[in-house]
Design a protein around this motif. Structure first.
Motif, PDB file in Angstrom:
ATOM      1  N   SER A   1      51.111  33.648 -55.765  1.00  0.00           N
ATOM      2  CA  SER A   1      51.903  34.323 -54.405  1.00  0.00           C
ATOM      3  C   SER A   1      52.131  33.823 -53.350  1.00  0.00           C
ATOM      4  N   HIS A   2      52.167  32.735 -53.424  1.00  0.00           N
ATOM      5  CA  HIS A   2      52.265  31.418 -52.620  1.00  0.00           C
ATOM      6  C   HIS A   2      53.472  30.857 -52.368  1.00  0.00           C
ATOM      7  N   ILE A   3      53.499  30.229 -54.119  1.00  0.00           N
ATOM      8  CA  ILE A   3      54.741  30.045 -54.463  1.00  0.00           C
ATOM      9  C   ILE A   3      55.589  30.615 -54.294  1.00  0.00           C
TER      10      ILE A   3
ATOM     11  N   THR B   1      56.495  37.388 -46.175  1.00  0.00           N
ATOM     12  CA  THR B   1      56.782  36.615 -46.335  1.00  0.00           C
ATOM     13  C   THR B   1      57.614  37.949 -44.765  1.00  0.00           C
ATOM     14  N   ARG B   2      57.694  37.516 -43.286  1.00  0.00           N
ATOM     15  CA  ARG B   2      59.010  38.326 -42.317  1.00  0.00           C
ATOM     16  C   ARG B   2      60.155  37.146 -41.862  1.00  0.00           C
ATOM     17  N   ARG B   3      60.981  36.439 -43.357  1.00  0.00           N
ATOM     18  CA  ARG B   3      61.321  35.574 -42.577  1.00  0.00           C
ATOM     19  C   ARG B   3      63.116  36.073 -42.498  1.00  0.00           C
ATOM     20  N   ALA B   4      63.673  36.415 -41.228  1.00  0.00           N
ATOM     21  CA  ALA B   4      65.181  36.872 -41.683  1.00  0.00           C
ATOM     22  C   ALA B   4      65.675  36.169 -41.971  1.00  0.00           C
TER      23      ALA B   4
ATOM     24  N   THR C   1      58.635  30.509 -52.041  1.00  0.00           N
ATOM     25  CA  THR C   1      60.403  30.820 -52.739  1.00  0.00           C
ATOM     26  C   THR C   1      60.963  31.416 -51.190  1.00  0.00           C
ATOM     27  N   VAL C   2      60.604  32.267 -51.388  1.00  0.00           N
ATOM     28  CA  VAL C   2      61.789  33.123 -49.967  1.00  0.00           C
ATOM     29  C   VAL C   2      62.253  32.581 -48.715  1.00  0.00           C
ATOM     30  N   ARG C   3      60.532  31.744 -48.007  1.00  0.00           N
ATOM     31  CA  ARG C   3      60.433  31.030 -46.741  1.00  0.00           C
ATOM     32  C   ARG C   3      61.694  30.073 -47.220  1.00  0.00           C
ATOM     33  N   ARG C   4      62.359  28.953 -48.118  1.00  0.00           N
ATOM     34  CA  ARG C   4      62.707  28.342 -48.186  1.00  0.00           C
ATOM     35  C   ARG C   4      64.692  28.931 -48.966  1.00  0.00           C
TER      36      ARG C   4
ATOM     37  N   LEU D   1      65.781  35.581 -56.120  1.00  0.00           N
ATOM     38  CA  LEU D   1      65.083  34.762 -55.509  1.00  0.00           C
ATOM     39  C   LEU D   1      63.500  35.575 -56.089  1.00  0.00           C
ATOM     40  N   LEU D   2      63.480  37.201 -56.614  1.00  0.00           N
ATOM     41  CA  LEU D   2      62.057  36.872 -57.599  1.00  0.00           C
ATOM     42  C   LEU D   2      62.809  36.652 -59.275  1.00  0.00           C
ATOM     43  N   LEU D   3      63.625  36.472 -60.055  1.00  0.00           N
ATOM     44  CA  LEU D   3      63.778  35.218 -60.375  1.00  0.00           C
ATOM     45  C   LEU D   3      63.726  34.327 -61.309  1.00  0.00           C
ATOM     46  N   THR D   4      64.160  33.775 -59.173  1.00  0.00           N
ATOM     47  CA  THR D   4      63.530  32.055 -58.567  1.00  0.00           C
ATOM     48  C   THR D   4      61.992  32.057 -59.307  1.00  0.00           C
ATOM     49  N   ILE D   5      61.449  33.180 -58.768  1.00  0.00           N
ATOM     50  CA  ILE D   5      60.126  32.928 -57.877  1.00  0.00           C
ATOM     51  C   ILE D   5      59.490  32.936 -59.523  1.00  0.00           C
TER      52      ILE D   5
END
Length: 183
Positions: A72-74, A41-44, A78-81, A91-95
């Motif tokens: 990997s796509h989940i 992901t490259r979503r600032a 997750t990060v994109r949202r 975020l890693l815990l959410t993933i």
């Protein structure tokens, strides 16, 4: 400061992004194998890489995707949202929770550890003139300073070394070890 994110199996198309304090660079090498289980992901304000690890079970998605691909796509989704307020660690815990939910939804027997879906990850969040970071497993973040010096963040332990040494020892004895069980 120049900040680059690398992993064991690079997956990125060449890209350069700059702001007043940071330069983000990614590079792509096409996958070798049945399916690319990497995403990024490259979503600032977030920049991250996720390497799915296929479990030992034979699960496949509706379109034949592996659980490593889905994992990997989940992570990427997750990060994109994300709202931009979450720390990389959060975020890693959410993933991790989303992966657990996906395994339950697919009926995966998670009591057997080798059936569990997993990723390695390196994730940063850029904030004005600083950044926060988190990593899982052998994904690493390399920071290159303006003066050319560099360092990796976090632990850079070679998690595969013990297995690779065992494979080498068995190979030296003439014993072939398949990396994947035949279908």
């Amino acid at each position: 400061m120049f900040l680059a994110i690398f992993r064991a199996a690079p997956y990125f198309t060449s890209c350069l992004e700059r702001n007043s304090m940071f330069t983000i660079e990614t590079e792509h090498t096409p996958t070798v194998g049945i399916q690319n289980e990497d995403s990024f992901t490259r979503r600032a304000p977030y920049y991250g890489v996720f390497d799915g690890a296929t479990s030992r079970d034979k699960w496949r998605g509706e379109n034949g995707e592996t659980n490593g691909f889905l994992a990997s796509h989940i992570a990427e989704e997750t990060v994109r949202r994300a709202l931009g307020t979450e720390t990389p660690r959060d975020l890693l815990l959410t993933i991790n929770h989303r992966l657990a939910e996906a395994m339950v939804a697919e009926g995966i027997d998670t009591s057997t550890k080798s059936n569990r879906w997993a990723i390695t990850a390196a994730l940063i969040r850029i904030r004005e003139n600083t950044f926060q970071w988190a990593q899982i497993s052998d994904a690493c973040i390399l920071v290159i300073y303006k003066d050319g010096t560099h360092r990796t963040l976090g632990d850079t332990i070679n998690f595969d070394l013990e297995s690779l040494l065992l494979f080498q020892a068995l190979s030296d004895q003439g014993i072939a070890m398949p990396l994947h069980e035949p279908d």
